[in-house]
Design an enzyme around this catalytic site. Structure first.
Site, PDB file in Angstrom:
ATOM      1  N   ASP A  13      73.565  -7.461  -1.923  1.00  0.00           N
ATOM      2  CA  ASP A  13      72.178  -7.016  -2.120  1.00  0.00           C
ATOM      3  C   ASP A  13      71.799  -6.934  -3.595  1.00  0.00           C
ATOM      4  OD1 ASP A  13      71.948  -6.486   0.754  1.00  0.00           O
ATOM      5  OD2 ASP A  13      73.177  -4.717   0.344  1.00  0.00           O
ATOM      6  N   HIS A  41      68.721 -12.745   2.804  1.00  0.00           N
ATOM      7  CA  HIS A  41      67.886 -12.508   1.641  1.00  0.00           C
ATOM      8  C   HIS A  41      66.479 -13.032   1.899  1.00  0.00           C
ATOM      9  CE1 HIS A  41      70.429 -16.145   0.814  1.00  0.00           C
ATOM     10  NE2 HIS A  41      69.246 -16.680   0.772  1.00  0.00           N
TER      11      HIS A  41
END
EC number: 6.3.4.4
Length: 429
Positions: A13, A41
């Site tokens: 992340d 993502h």
């Protein structure tokens, strides 16, 4: 000219999507080399927002996407993702996407085992997404995996399913979960085969031809070094090797083809799910970082745990990941803080230690040693040149470089693709 491999330098992340998208516009081929659909993502291109989990990011830039043999593929999830982005106007066809013939497949039985085992752990959960990634990798190592090429041979599929279910149904029955029949799995795979098989290719050969032709290849990692099955915070890790060396193994190229290794790190730290996190903040500052950074998992939607930048762990990621330079993201989240802390060491049982221990019991007792730096009042948001940054922000970046022993090559100052400061072009030798 060089290839580029992008990996996360923390626990995932870190903003790899934006950086990979920025680099993909200059690459010819983008390759996924490990992981499954357990990480995702978000890419914003014009007015469209794409959420990808399996598909290589380069597809949104019209580049060829390749899924290498190191990935585990859920064919149903893959086709659903293709349908979703195709409905947004993106072309995903056998012309633009190739999948390694020897890629292992994730079957419904893998997800069932993943979830049943996690439930049986009670309060000692690993934090799996329950999507079958771990069990699929187990089958690969145990030499019983169903691979993409098997879908083209029904007679092979028949006996391989017998072998696979002999193992998995025993486990499911022992966990009190529902078992699977061969007929159900065979029907499932037979229905998917006509849509998936056209994407199949001899990927190692395709990439070797690209190398010989001097084409630029971008290897796109999923998760991050501290989730690596060998080098991460085991057992709270993913089921594959996330370091740059696996870009070669997971796609079928020689190690020299990995090229420049770009590690992605946030200007602070986050983690989703269980596992050690020495610099985690349980106070208002932790909540502030989470709110400013919009820290929620792309795939799971789970809120991320937040803390200060851990230079010790990122330095370890730099070393074991083979990182040549860092892309530092979300610097703007720190704007306006009166002071910023950086973890520069650890204390274990009253003694300072040089690195994070491998033992889970020792990991739980580690305490961070902090260095405090002055914050900055001016904004870094949207800065596109080094000269636009406040002096204290520059000092912060320089201090990170010193601590992790790697230069900051790229600096991201907002979610926007062009709000990026380039100090060195990773594609140039």
């Amino acid at each position: 000219m060089s290839n580029v491999t992008v990996i996360g330098a923390q626990w995932g992340d870190e903003g790899k999507g934006k950086i990979v998208d920025w680099l993909a516009s200059r690459a010819d081929i983008v390759v996924r080399f490990q992981g499954g659909h357990n990480a995702g993502h978000t890419l914003v291109v014009g007015s469209q927002t794409y959420k990808l989990s399996l598909l290589p990011s380069g597809l949104v830039r019209g580049k060829m996407g390749v899924i290498g043999n190191g990935v585990v593929v859920d064919p149903e999830a893959l086709l659903a993702e293709i349908d979703r982005v195709s409905a947004q106007g993106l072309e995903v066809s056998p012309r633009t996407l190739r999948i390694a013939e020897n890629v292992p497949l994730i079957l419904p039985v893998h997800g069932a085992i993943d979830r049943a085992r996690e439930a049986a752990r009670g309060d000692r959960k690993i934090g799996t997404t329950g999507r079958g990634i771990g069990p699929a990798y187990e089958d690969k190592v145990a030499r019983r995996a169903i691979r993409l090429c098997d879908l083209a041979e029904p007679e092979t599929l028949d006996w391989k399913l017998d072998e696979l279910l002999l193992h998995h149904n025993t486990l499911l029955a022992g966990l009190g979960a529902e078992t699977f029949t061969k007929d159900a799995l065979l029907a499932h795979l037979t229905a998917l085969a006509p849509r998936v098989l056209p994407y199949m290719d001899t990927v190692w050969d395709l990439l070797d031809d690209a190398r010989r032709a001097g084409r630029r290849i971008l290897f796109e990692g999923a998760q991050a070094v501290m989730l690596d099955v060998d080098h991460g915070t085991y057992p709270f890790v993913t089921s594959s090797n996330t370091i740059a060396a696996n870009a070669a193994t997971g796609s079928g190229v020689g190690p020299g083809s990995v090229g420049f290794v770009l590690g992605i790190a946030k200007a602070y730290s986050t983690r989703v799910g269980e596992g050690p996190f020495p610099s985690e903040l349980h106070d208002d500052m932790g909540r502030t970082l989470g709110e400013r950074g919009h820290e929620f998992g792309t795939v799971t939607g789970r809120p991320r745990r937040c803390g200060w930048f851990d230079a010790m762990l990122v330095r370890r990621a730099v070393r074991v990941g083979g990182v040549n330079g860092l892309a530092l993201t979300k610097l703007d989240v720190l704007d306006g803080l009166p002071e910023i802390r950086v973890c520069v060491g650890y204390e274990l049982d009253g003694q300072e230690i040089r690195s994070f221990p491998s033992s889970p019991a020792a990991q739980a007792r580690v305490k961070p040693i902090y260095e405090t730096m002055e914050g900055w009042t001016d904004t870094t948001y949207g800065a596109r040149s080094w000269a636009d940054l406040p002096a204290q922000a520059i000092k912060y970046v320089r201090r990170i470089e010193e601590l992790v022993e790697a230069p900051v090559t790229l600096l991201s100052t907002s979610p926007e693709r062009d709000d990026t400061i380039l100090m060195r072009d990773p594609f140039e030798n």
